[in-house]
Design an enzyme around this catalytic site. Sequence first.
Site, PDB file in Angstrom:
ATOM      1  N   GLU A 159      53.459  42.749  36.612  1.00  0.00           N
ATOM      2  CA  GLU A 159      52.371  42.779  37.593  1.00  0.00           C
ATOM      3  C   GLU A 159      52.862  43.580  38.801  1.00  0.00           C
ATOM      4  OE1 GLU A 159      49.369  39.580  39.787  1.00  0.00           O
ATOM      5  OE2 GLU A 159      51.446  39.038  39.345  1.00  0.00           O
TER       6      GLU A 159
ATOM      7  N   HIS B  69      52.685  39.833  47.176  1.00  0.00           N
ATOM      8  CA  HIS B  69      53.633  40.836  46.709  1.00  0.00           C
ATOM      9  C   HIS B  69      54.243  41.580  47.898  1.00  0.00           C
ATOM     10  CE1 HIS B  69      52.606  41.066  42.246  1.00  0.00           C
ATOM     11  NE2 HIS B  69      51.785  40.138  42.734  1.00  0.00           N
TER      12      HIS B  69
ATOM     13  N   HIS C  90      45.096  43.417  41.714  1.00  0.00           N
ATOM     14  CA  HIS C  90      45.653  43.760  43.033  1.00  0.00           C
ATOM     15  C   HIS C  90      45.155  45.152  43.415  1.00  0.00           C
ATOM     16  CE1 HIS C  90      48.322  40.364  43.876  1.00  0.00           C
ATOM     17  NE2 HIS C  90      48.415  40.262  42.557  1.00  0.00           N
TER      18      HIS C  90
ATOM     19  N   HIS D 216      43.666  37.911  37.207  1.00  0.00           N
ATOM     20  CA  HIS D 216      43.145  36.867  38.101  1.00  0.00           C
ATOM     21  C   HIS D 216      41.906  37.353  38.863  1.00  0.00           C
ATOM     22  CE1 HIS D 216      45.700  38.842  41.076  1.00  0.00           C
ATOM     23  NE2 HIS D 216      46.797  38.279  40.644  1.00  0.00           N
TER      24      HIS D 216
ATOM     25  N   ASN E 259      40.496  37.334  42.682  1.00  0.00           N
ATOM     26  CA  ASN E 259      41.627  37.259  43.604  1.00  0.00           C
ATOM     27  C   ASN E 259      42.306  38.623  43.702  1.00  0.00           C
ATOM     28  OD1 ASN E 259      41.979  34.160  42.111  1.00  0.00           O
ATOM     29  ND2 ASN E 259      41.660  34.348  44.306  1.00  0.00           N
ATOM     30  N   ALA E 260      42.644  39.038  44.936  1.00  0.00           N
ATOM     31  CA  ALA E 260      43.323  40.307  45.203  1.00  0.00           C
ATOM     32  C   ALA E 260      42.519  41.496  44.678  1.00  0.00           C
ATOM     33  CB  ALA E 260      44.733  40.315  44.620  1.00  0.00           C
TER      34      ALA E 260
ATOM     35  N   ARG F 159      25.409  45.327  45.934  1.00  0.00           N
ATOM     36  CA  ARG F 159      25.223  46.783  45.819  1.00  0.00           C
ATOM     37  C   ARG F 159      26.473  47.489  45.287  1.00  0.00           C
ATOM     38  NH1 ARG F 159      22.615  45.971  50.940  1.00  0.00           N
ATOM     39  NH2 ARG F 159      20.336  46.124  50.721  1.00  0.00           N
TER      40      ARG F 159
ATOM     41  N   HIS G  49      42.609  28.964  43.986  1.00  0.00           N
ATOM     42  CA  HIS G  49      42.315  30.402  43.921  1.00  0.00           C
ATOM     43  C   HIS G  49      40.817  30.673  43.828  1.00  0.00           C
ATOM     44  CE1 HIS G  49      46.599  30.604  42.826  1.00  0.00           C
ATOM     45  NE2 HIS G  49      46.538  31.883  43.146  1.00  0.00           N
TER      46      HIS G  49
ATOM     47  N   ASP H 146      49.097  31.465  36.533  1.00  0.00           N
ATOM     48  CA  ASP H 146      49.806  32.227  37.570  1.00  0.00           C
ATOM     49  C   ASP H 146      50.855  31.324  38.230  1.00  0.00           C
ATOM     50  OD1 ASP H 146      50.431  34.554  38.899  1.00  0.00           O
ATOM     51  OD2 ASP H 146      48.878  34.357  40.415  1.00  0.00           O
TER      52      ASP H 146
END
Length: 388
Positions: free
Chosen positions: A131, A143, A200, A221, A224-225, A232, A256, A278
């Site tokens: 990841e 991260h 991410h 995930h 998330n991120a 739109r 999360h 995770d």
Amino acid sequence: MPPIQFTNGRICRGGRLVPSHLTIDANGIIIPNSPLPHDSLIVDLKDAIISPGFLELQINGALGFHFARYEDPESYKAGVDTLAQYLPSTGVTGFYPTVPTVTPEVFHSVLPFLMPSNEPDSASVLGAHVEGPFLAPSKKGAHDAANMHIPAESSLESIYGKANLTQSIRLVTLAPELPGALEHVKALRRVYDIRVSMGHSAANHEEGMAAIKAGASLLTHTFNAMNPLHHREPGLAGLISDVSPPYFSLIADSIHLHPRVVALAYRSAPDHCILITDSIELSGLPDGVHPGHAQIPFNQFKTGNKVTIENTDTLIGTCIGLDECVRNLMNWAGIPLEEAVKCVTENVADAMDLRDRGKLELGRRGDFVILGDDGVVKETWILGKRVV
């Protein structure tokens, strides 16, 4: 070990409960129920539910061990083995050790220990999920942005090592909008046969579609991120409603994601939904402050299943088990156990093209979990041998 036939069970198959026997040969492989080998053992399950063994697509560690923390070969190998022995207690019989954004030196050190392998009485290591480091700094989460790379400026081989790309890595999460990302997606799929997940990332919907065309097939995930779903500009999250959606992972821990969001996403594409934990290395440890590691050079604060960077609201991860995620999905989406377990078995096997596990079919491994109707793990069997 003689062959074993399990009778009077209800097998989870294709989202339904199928009353059937299950027969495992002396090598731990599923065989026809008849003719029954003469020396077979008979086990009466008394109407219990049998699910394929759970498959964990994203786990960072547990019991104080993190896949990004490398000190020496002996302790690292021992950490992997300990975690593999622990996971069957949560119904997991195979997992993808996840290494987040670290330096190339750390990747080169740890990935040789994460190639697919099987140890007795343990969950199988199915290969590494990396990841990072090709992630968007604006969506870095926990991260370390200092270790992130632009795909156009760093080759896959320099970051991970060619041998690790061919032998260890099975899944790469990256941000598809970064310069050079689509070229990396194509190389991962065509040269190395590695699955690509988008995460991410600040990608918009169009950039996500371009990555799918290049070969990406999963979302990491989801919600998330990544940019939030907007009416739109649906972003990456909007891909789950496509006619041919990518597989998408969800962390069903109510930390999360809100339960209603989990249910909404699941109902968009039940056959493509994957539950992940995770989970990080603080799983199984007491609440309080714990040290960081190569990915997170900050103290970590654990309270219950939730872990944040100390003195901040930045979420690092969760300490939930995959079996609890299954039970949460049952409750939040109002679905029976046999539908929920698809998200940790058959859907994972389809997403990763696993042909030896994930489904209780002839010729596949006899890895399975015996469950109560409430989703609580009663027993875990690996290759026809009870380990929990």
